[in-house]
Motif scaffolding. Sequence first.
Motif, mmCIF file in Angstrom:
data_model
loop_
_atom_site.group_PDB
_atom_site.id
_atom_site.type_symbol
_atom_site.label_atom_id
_atom_site.label_comp_id
_atom_site.label_asym_id
_atom_site.label_seq_id
_atom_site.Cartn_x
_atom_site.Cartn_y
_atom_site.Cartn_z
ATOM 1 N N LEU A 146 0.804 -1.215 0.000
ATOM 2 C CA LEU A 146 0.000 0.000 0.000
ATOM 3 C C LEU A 146 0.840 1.269 0.000
ATOM 4 N N VAL A 147 2.170 1.119 -0.082
ATOM 5 C CA VAL A 147 3.053 2.287 -0.158
ATOM 6 C C VAL A 147 2.803 3.019 -1.475
ATOM 7 N N THR A 148 2.848 4.338 -1.427
ATOM 8 C CA THR A 148 2.651 5.129 -2.645
ATOM 9 C C THR A 148 3.754 4.818 -3.647
ATOM 10 N N ARG A 149 3.353 4.450 -4.843
ATOM 11 C CA ARG A 149 4.300 4.076 -5.877
ATOM 12 C C ARG A 149 4.417 5.176 -6.914
ATOM 13 N N LYS A 150 5.627 5.326 -7.432
ATOM 14 C CA LYS A 150 5.857 6.331 -8.466
ATOM 15 C C LYS A 150 5.274 5.837 -9.786
ATOM 16 N N ALA A 151 4.603 6.719 -10.485
ATOM 17 C CA ALA A 151 4.031 6.352 -11.776
ATOM 18 C C ALA A 151 5.148 5.921 -12.736
ATOM 19 N N PRO A 152 4.973 4.836 -13.447
ATOM 20 C CA PRO A 152 6.052 4.335 -14.311
ATOM 21 C C PRO A 152 6.386 5.261 -15.466
ATOM 22 N N GLY A 153 5.420 6.049 -15.899
ATOM 23 C CA GLY A 153 5.681 6.933 -17.022
ATOM 24 C C GLY A 153 5.740 6.164 -18.340
ATOM 25 N N ARG A 154 6.080 6.896 -19.416
ATOM 26 C CA ARG A 154 6.153 6.269 -20.727
ATOM 27 C C ARG A 154 7.369 5.365 -20.827
ATOM 28 N N ALA A 155 7.254 4.329 -21.616
ATOM 29 C CA ALA A 155 8.378 3.415 -21.825
ATOM 30 C C ALA A 155 9.492 4.147 -22.567
ATOM 31 N N SER A 156 10.728 3.784 -22.274
ATOM 32 C CA SER A 156 11.871 4.426 -22.904
ATOM 33 C C SER A 156 11.897 4.135 -24.397
ATOM 34 N N ILE A 157 12.278 5.139 -25.180
ATOM 35 C CA ILE A 157 12.397 4.962 -26.624
ATOM 36 C C ILE A 157 13.593 4.083 -26.959
ATOM 37 N N LEU A 158 14.663 4.208 -26.160
ATOM 38 C CA LEU A 158 15.891 3.467 -26.414
ATOM 39 C C LEU A 158 15.898 2.165 -25.632
ATOM 40 N N ASN A 159 16.445 1.133 -26.236
ATOM 41 C CA ASN A 159 16.621 -0.120 -25.508
ATOM 42 C C ASN A 159 17.980 -0.122 -24.808
ATOM 43 N N ASP A 160 18.285 -1.203 -24.100
ATOM 44 C CA ASP A 160 19.518 -1.241 -23.303
ATOM 45 C C ASP A 160 20.764 -1.125 -24.177
ATOM 46 N N ASP A 161 20.776 -1.798 -25.312
ATOM 47 C CA ASP A 161 21.949 -1.726 -26.203
ATOM 48 C C ASP A 161 22.134 -0.320 -26.747
ATOM 49 N N GLN A 162 21.044 0.328 -27.108
ATOM 50 C CA GLN A 162 21.138 1.693 -27.644
ATOM 51 C C GLN A 162 21.596 2.674 -26.574
ATOM 52 N N ARG A 163 21.133 2.480 -25.316
ATOM 53 C CA ARG A 163 21.592 3.353 -24.238
ATOM 54 C C ARG A 163 23.083 3.141 -23.966
ATOM 55 N N ALA A 164 23.540 1.896 -24.072
ATOM 56 C CA ALA A 164 24.965 1.630 -23.879
ATOM 57 C C ALA A 164 25.796 2.323 -24.960
ATOM 58 N N ARG A 165 25.331 2.296 -26.204
ATOM 59 C CA ARG A 165 26.040 2.989 -27.289
ATOM 60 C C ARG A 165 26.025 4.501 -27.061
ATOM 61 N N LEU A 166 24.880 5.013 -26.590
ATOM 62 C CA LEU A 166 24.791 6.448 -26.304
ATOM 63 C C LEU A 166 25.769 6.836 -25.202
ATOM 64 N N ALA A 167 25.866 6.007 -24.151
ATOM 65 C CA ALA A 167 26.799 6.289 -23.061
ATOM 66 C C ALA A 167 28.233 6.309 -23.572
ATOM 67 N N GLU A 168 28.574 5.415 -24.486
ATOM 68 C CA GLU A 168 29.932 5.373 -25.034
ATOM 69 C C GLU A 168 30.278 6.660 -25.769
ATOM 70 N N ILE A 169 29.360 7.144 -26.592
ATOM 71 C CA ILE A 169 29.672 8.345 -27.363
ATOM 72 C C ILE A 169 29.681 9.585 -26.491
ATOM 73 N N VAL A 170 28.833 9.608 -25.435
ATOM 74 C CA VAL A 170 28.857 10.742 -24.501
ATOM 75 C C VAL A 170 30.191 10.780 -23.765
ATOM 76 N N GLU A 171 30.661 9.615 -23.300
ATOM 77 C CA GLU A 171 31.932 9.549 -22.580
ATOM 78 C C GLU A 171 33.111 9.909 -23.484
ATOM 79 N N ALA A 172 33.077 9.458 -24.738
ATOM 80 C CA ALA A 172 34.193 9.725 -25.654
ATOM 81 C C ALA A 172 34.239 11.187 -26.077
ATOM 82 N N GLY A 173 33.070 11.847 -26.148
ATOM 83 C CA GLY A 173 33.036 13.231 -26.590
ATOM 84 C C GLY A 173 33.073 13.323 -28.112
ATOM 85 N N PRO A 174 32.735 14.475 -28.668
ATOM 86 C CA PRO A 174 32.690 14.619 -30.119
ATOM 87 C C PRO A 174 34.085 14.756 -30.726
ATOM 88 N N ILE A 175 34.199 14.416 -31.977
ATOM 89 C CA ILE A 175 35.410 14.668 -32.766
ATOM 90 C C ILE A 175 35.132 15.926 -33.576
#
Length: 353
Positions: free
Chosen positions: A73-102
């Motif tokens: 009965l604890v108040t639960r946070k609304a799940p919200g919309r499902a993420s557009i990116l899947n786990d593999d895509q988020r991992a690729r995004l994290a890699e490019i953010v960490e590497a920075g732009p060329i």
Amino acid sequence: MAAAIEVRSDYTSADLRQFARRSVDADQVRRLLAIALILDGGNRSEAAKIAGVTLQIVRDWVLRFNEGGPDGLVTRKAPGRASILNDDQRARLAEIVEAGPIPAAHGVVRWRLYDLAQWIWDEFELSVTRHTLGRELRAMGYRKLSARPRHRGQKSDDIADFKKGFVARLAQIRGRLPRGTPIELWWQDEARVGQQTKLTRRWAKRGTRPSAPKDQRRSSAWLFGAICPAEGKAAGIVMPRCNSEAMSMHLEEIAFHVAPGAHAVLLLDQAGWHGSAELVVPANITLMPLPPRCPELNPVENVWQFMRDNWLSNRIFKSYDDIVDHCCFAWNKLVDQPWRIMSIGMRQWAHGY
């Protein structure tokens, strides 16, 4: 009409009221008391009326209670919309953010949400708005932070080598002192404070461009500052210029603040007046030069940033004397806050020996 769902019986109404007294979640308390009323034999319509909800919501509460007990009965946070990116895509995004732009390939020196959204389209053919991408990055643990400046001529291993050998160098200094002499670690630096002050960020309405006074005159003074973070102490003087004479006077001021019978190890950069043959070093101070071009090792750099952001920026100084007065005011205000000196100055690599 469907029959009422039976409530699990391994909890009594007294148990639920006990849970309600301990809960800090107001909505959970309301649900627990409604279920407790039902367990007491009360009418579910009456429980819904007291809780201020419909019968359907009470039914949902009963289902949650049957499945998870009071924790269900604890108040639960609304799940919200499902993420557009899947786990593999988020991992690729994290890699490019960490590497920075060329710059030659991407045309920018730092990622903007617009650039990353374009990269996602080029890579995955997914259309993502800047606001949605910002939420994705925050959920991944990223924030837009100020970069820490690094000297262009800094050698890659200087900082790590200094930290690794710091305890041994401190032990050598301790070995030259009388047995049992307390050691105080101090850091020292200088800051120029002048009429051409820095403009810092300030709160303002979105869509506006706030203004601040900016002087074009060039009168300035030098604030010599030193801190002992472990003790929350500081020693400073204001001088018209940087030279060996001014540095010698500052060392005298530091020596005065060292505890009786203690010895100060003063860490400082390799400015010319710090190693001059004309420099007079008091007997209760030993100088330990920091590696060249490594301001990150000196917490006094962070002290200057704090003082400018809070007390010395966005203002007009009428004269040199006015500059000196403001420097003294800001430094004395810092001295009156030993917890601030500790918070800004403590370094695990230095104080964890």
